[in-house]
Write an enzyme that holds these catalytic residues in place. Structure first.
Site, PDB file in Angstrom:
ATOM      1  NE  ARG A 191      56.360  -4.446  -2.000  1.00  0.00           N
ATOM      2  CZ  ARG A 191      55.230  -4.899  -2.579  1.00  0.00           C
ATOM      3  NH1 ARG A 191      55.409  -5.083  -3.968  1.00  0.00           N
ATOM      4  NH2 ARG A 191      54.148  -5.226  -2.245  1.00  0.00           N
TER       5      ARG A 191
ATOM      6  CE  LYS B 153      70.023  10.867   8.692  1.00  0.00           C
ATOM      7  NZ  LYS B 153      69.964  11.741   9.896  1.00  0.00           N
TER       8      LYS B 153
ATOM      9  CD  GLU C 217      74.522  21.951   8.057  1.00  0.00           C
ATOM     10  OE1 GLU C 217      75.227  21.415   8.389  1.00  0.00           O
ATOM     11  OE2 GLU C 217      73.349  22.062   8.352  1.00  0.00           O
TER      12      GLU C 217
ATOM     13  CE  LYS D 152      75.231  13.852   5.103  1.00  0.00           C
ATOM     14  NZ  LYS D 152      74.028  14.528   5.146  1.00  0.00           N
TER      15      LYS D 152
ATOM     16  CD  GLU E 257      71.504  10.423  12.900  1.00  0.00           C
ATOM     17  OE1 GLU E 257      70.421  10.232  12.767  1.00  0.00           O
ATOM     18  OE2 GLU E 257      72.096  11.402  12.431  1.00  0.00           O
TER      19      GLU E 257
ATOM     20  NE  ARG F   3      73.873  10.220   8.381  1.00  0.00           N
ATOM     21  CZ  ARG F   3      73.273   9.863   7.211  1.00  0.00           C
ATOM     22  NH1 ARG F   3      73.013   8.665   6.982  1.00  0.00           N
ATOM     23  NH2 ARG F   3      72.835  10.689   6.443  1.00  0.00           N
TER      24      ARG F   3
ATOM     25  CG  ASN G 130      73.427  15.505  14.639  1.00  0.00           C
ATOM     26  OD1 ASN G 130      72.933  15.674  13.584  1.00  0.00           O
ATOM     27  ND2 ASN G 130      73.058  14.443  15.246  1.00  0.00           N
TER      28      ASN G 130
ATOM     29  CG  HIS H  64      72.593  20.312  13.528  1.00  0.00           C
ATOM     30  ND1 HIS H  64      73.991  20.793  12.963  1.00  0.00           N
ATOM     31  CD2 HIS H  64      72.102  20.505  12.443  1.00  0.00           C
ATOM     32  CE1 HIS H  64      73.944  20.973  11.537  1.00  0.00           C
ATOM     33  NE2 HIS H  64      72.799  20.775  11.303  1.00  0.00           N
TER      34      HIS H  64
ATOM     35  CG  HIS I  81      67.708  20.741  15.827  1.00  0.00           C
ATOM     36  ND1 HIS I  81      68.469  19.646  16.115  1.00  0.00           N
ATOM     37  CD2 HIS I  81      67.455  20.871  14.603  1.00  0.00           C
ATOM     38  CE1 HIS I  81      68.571  18.896  14.842  1.00  0.00           C
ATOM     39  NE2 HIS I  81      68.132  19.720  14.026  1.00  0.00           N
TER      40      HIS I  81
ATOM     41  CG  HIS J  10      69.101  23.995   9.298  1.00  0.00           C
ATOM     42  ND1 HIS J  10      68.801  23.452  10.395  1.00  0.00           N
ATOM     43  CD2 HIS J  10      70.098  23.434   8.916  1.00  0.00           C
ATOM     44  CE1 HIS J  10      69.666  22.489  10.659  1.00  0.00           C
ATOM     45  NE2 HIS J  10      70.576  22.299   9.665  1.00  0.00           N
TER      46      HIS J  10
END
Ligand code: NAD
Ligand code: MG
Length: 324
Positions: free
Chosen positions: A98, A120, A161, A197, A207, A211, A215, A218, A222, A234
């Site tokens: 945990r 994340k 990025e 960031k 998000e 946030r 993107n 993106h 994608h 990417h």
């Protein structure tokens, strides 16, 4: 968040006084950097290199190894590597018993400005990053020297990025304007990106809203990555996505797309579409579900200011054709 060198690691560890320390790395980073670390005691877990190992089988292997080593929740797992390693380390640390202590030492540009920042974690499961958690590390150490061994293609991958942050933030933009080429990338620039960031993520960890400005580029990226069966990296897809976003900005808000194109060219990133506009649009339509049933884009108004909005398909088509 610590901007320093790998020699800072032993202090960061002793401040946490963990019961045990385990460093997770892959075979590539093991040879380049893990073997050079000293000043503290740690066990190692080394996995094979590659995105294809970012899965539950690898995680199970690490959980088992941690049990064998008598790792407890008062122990520290350190992820030393690119985004694949920092994502796996975060996921393992958040789930084993945990939650254990977690330290991240990102060693790619992409991981330093993006993957290791913001809490994340994730693994691939019938799709990219389909399983994951939000879990904040006890420390992130950004050791600039690790970038010295990075293959050029990985540097460029992360640079896309960085250009994204340049559109989101005036300070990053002006640092990028001053840079001669990707070789001149320095600590100050990495730090400025991380600050952007962190600022965004602090306002919106999960998000819900803000946030999503991260993107930028993106939606198109994608679609391109999928169409290429993930053979286009990417960052290279993000670069093209930034061009599309810039053209949308031009159509909708008179944004000057030349500002984005100039940076992408300077850093040897692609500025043209690798597929026909209709093909990309088709893939975006398929992806719509993931975008709450709408074609949503982050659109620049000017450097340092963007909006998130639903864009008419016809406008998207015009922007794609303009990028060409
Ligand atoms: P990666 O971890 O696969 O690293 C790229 C390559 O560089 C690998 O071959 C790696 O072994 C090698 N490498 C790493 N450090 C090196 C060094 N110092 N010198 C030489 N080689 C080195 O890929 P990446 O681009 O770092 O990260 C991509 C991953 O990050 C994806 O899985 C993506 O989903 C994830 N990601 C996560 C987040 C997040 O918020 N959690 C954000 C962006 C990306
Ligand atoms: Mg990205």
């Amino acid at each position: 968040m610590k901007f320093g060198t790998l020699s800072d690691l032993s202090n960061l560890i002793s401040e946490l006084s963990p019961y045990k320390t385990v460093v997770l790395a892959n075979t590539t980073v093991e040879k380049l950097w893990l073997d050079r670390l000293d000043g503290f005691e740690a066990e190692r877990i080394v996995i094979p290199d590659g995105e294809e190992h970012k899965n539950i089988e690898t995680v199970k292997g690490i959980w088992a190894k941690l049990q064998e080593l008598g790792f407890t929740r008062k122990s520290l797992l350190i992820g030393l590597g690119g985004g694949v390693i920092t994502d796996i380390a975060g996921f393992v640390a958040s789930t084993y018993m945990r939650g254990t202590m977690l330290g991240l030492v990102p060693t790619t540009l992409l991981a330093q400005v993006d993957a290791a920042i913001g809490g994340k974690t994730g693994i691939n499961f019938n799709g990219k990053n389909m399983v994951g958690t939000f879990y904040l590390p006890d420390f992130v150490l950004i050791a600039h020297e690790t970038l010295s061994t990075l293959p050029r293609v990985e540097l460029l991958n992360g640079m896309a990025e960085v250009v994204k942050y340049g559109i989101l933030d005036r300070k990053v933009y002006s640092l990028l304007k001053k840079l001669g080429s990707v070789e001149d990338l320095d600590r100050e620039l990495v730090k400025a990106c991380v600050e952007v960031k962190l600022r965004v993520v602090e306002e919106d960890l999960r998000e819900g809203g803000k946030r999503r400005i991260l993107n930028l580029g993106h939606t198109t990226a994608h679609a391109i990555e999928k169409l290429s069966n993930y053979t286009i990296k990417h960052g290279f897809a993000v670069a093209v996505g930034l061009m599309v976003a810039a053209k949308l900005g031009e159509i909708l808000y008179n944004f000057d797309p030349g500002k984005v194109e100039e940076l992408l060219r300077k850093f040897e990133l692609p500025t043209g579409l690798p597929f026909e506009p209709e093909k990309i649009l088709g893939e975006m339509r398929l992806d719509k579900k993931a975008w709450y049933g709408r074609l949503t884009f982050v659109v620049p108004i000017e450097v340092g200011e963007v909006t998130i909005e639903e864009v008419e398909e016809d406008v998207v088509r015009r922007a794609l054709e303009a990028v060409g």
